[in-house]
Design a protein around this motif. Structure first.
Motif, mmCIF file in Angstrom:
data_model
loop_
_atom_site.group_PDB
_atom_site.id
_atom_site.type_symbol
_atom_site.label_atom_id
_atom_site.label_comp_id
_atom_site.label_asym_id
_atom_site.label_seq_id
_atom_site.Cartn_x
_atom_site.Cartn_y
_atom_site.Cartn_z
ATOM 1 N N GLY A 132 0.609 -1.381 0.038
ATOM 2 C CA GLY A 132 -0.001 0.114 -0.005
ATOM 3 C C GLY A 132 1.041 1.132 0.015
ATOM 4 O O GLY A 132 2.016 1.395 0.378
ATOM 5 N N LEU A 158 -3.946 3.446 -1.442
ATOM 6 C CA LEU A 158 -4.991 3.651 -0.593
ATOM 7 C C LEU A 158 -5.590 5.181 -0.586
ATOM 8 O O LEU A 158 -5.035 6.091 -0.504
ATOM 9 C CB LEU A 158 -4.546 3.374 0.741
ATOM 10 C CG LEU A 158 -3.918 2.167 0.971
ATOM 11 C CD1 LEU A 158 -3.006 1.777 2.339
ATOM 12 C CD2 LEU A 158 -4.991 0.874 1.113
ATOM 13 N N LEU A 166 -2.482 -0.916 4.315
ATOM 14 C CA LEU A 166 -2.796 -2.017 3.618
ATOM 15 C C LEU A 166 -3.661 -3.151 4.308
ATOM 16 O O LEU A 166 -4.922 -3.550 3.917
ATOM 17 C CB LEU A 166 -1.930 -2.730 2.737
ATOM 18 C CG LEU A 166 -2.191 -3.794 1.680
ATOM 19 C CD1 LEU A 166 -3.269 -3.010 0.736
ATOM 20 C CD2 LEU A 166 -1.220 -4.385 0.884
#
Lengths: 266, 75
Positions: A132, A158, A166
């Protein structure tokens, strides 16, 4: 072989600052209840799922040390240590580094100008490392890790501060199943997930389940451990061949963490 | 004004290059890929060079900020 997991007792856990939308110093965690909830999670992992739990000593100046998922991302005996974005958590780095070195792990540190928050933002699925970026981890760390581990690193943006790591919205399971919350990602990340994970392997959580951090799950074999969540989700897991263990983690949700945040597979 | 930048990583599998160009174009700033070298194996990183053509310094600043968010580097 049992799963080896790093945890940190919540002796000094509390809401000492605000670095995500879940944290509010006016809404403190109940310390006794937090300790009991942590013990319940520990008990499920150790006694029901036979995990080999290793503990890092809690420290008073780092209340979030309890969230060991953010210590590092592991690759065999190598720990790629986190570089926390916020100063409030940067003091944790030396304690995690010390623990890994003392326990015989090879430690890799990232450059100081990189932010990278360990297994909170980097999770293995299907031979790749999904990572992420934006809220906490900078994407430059993805390239560094890809070249270091010689592995495909799939970057997922994200888009919600509520799902800032994440592992709050994406949880790979055994046999390449995936629990995830599509609304936490941008449209490109959703396309990437849909391209790589076949429909029959996707376990999609709804808004309510996402708000309980249902994706922040610990998977050991066919068992999935989560915060309290919905009957619908339990049924989904069972239909896909998993056993579901729920345990109340309300006091850790006050800091924006649940089952996965409290553990690191080592 | 024109600036060339470089993007490196698993930018094809992650759709990072498409996303970066798309996001800049959404601000009505011209940008385009000049060269893309795709890694031969799944674990190999790819590399792209792309250009931004902005009409004002403010546009260029915005485009570069977007590009850097997605990992692009000036060279």
């Amino acid at each position: 072989m049992s799963e080896k997991i790093l945890m940190c007792p919540p002796e000094y856990y509390g809401i000492a600052y605000e670095i995500n939308p879940w944290m509010n110093v006016e809404i403190q965690a109940d310390h006794e209840l937090a300790a009991m909830q942590w013990e319940n999670l520990y008990d499920i992992l150790k006694n029901k799922l036979n995990a080999d739990i290793n503990l890092i000593k809690p420290r008073p100046e780092v209340p979030d040390l309890v969230f060991t998922a953010n210590a590092a991302v592991m690759s065999g005996n190598r720990a790629i240590l986190s570089r926390f974005k916020y100063p409030q958590r940067q003091a944790e780095e030396k304690y995690f580094e010390e623990w890994f070195r003392r326990n015989g792990y090879e430690v890799v540190t990232l450059m100081k100008d990189m932010s990278f928050e360990g297994a909170g933002d980097a999770l293995y699925l299907g031979g790749s490392l999904y990572a992420g970026y934006v809220p906490r981890t900078g994407i430059s760390s993805h390239l560094y890790i890809a070249e270091l581990l010689e592995i495909s690193v799939i970057s997922l943006e994200l888009t919600s501060q509520r799902f800032y790591h994440l592992d709050t919205c994406f949880c790979p399971l055994k046999n390449d199943y995936l629990i995830y919350y599509p609304d936490a990602f941008d449209s490109y990340a959703n396309k990437v997930i849909e391209y790589n994970v076949p429909p029959e392997k996707r376990i999609i959580v709804n808004d309510e389940e996402a708000s309980y951090f249902t994706c922040n799950a610990v998977n050991i074999g066919d068992a999935v451990v989560t915060n309290l969540t919905t009957k619908r989700f339990s049924k989904l897991l069972r239909e896909n061949g998993f056993r579901h263990f729920q345990t109340d983690l309300s006091e850790f949700m006050k800091a924006g963490g649940a089952a996965k945040c409290l553990t690191l597979k080592i | 004004m024109k600036k060339e930048m470089k993007l490196k990583g698993h930018i094809i599998d992650s759709l990072t290059l498409s996303k970066l160009l798309d996001e800049i174009c959404n601000h009505e700033i011209l940008c385009y890929a000049i060269e893309i070298k795709v890694g031969r194996r799944r674990e190999d990183v790819s590399e792209a060079i792309f250009a931004i053509e902005a009409e004002t310094p403010e546009e260029m600043e915005l485009a570069v900020k977007i590009a850097k968010k997605h990992g692009a580097m000036e060279f």
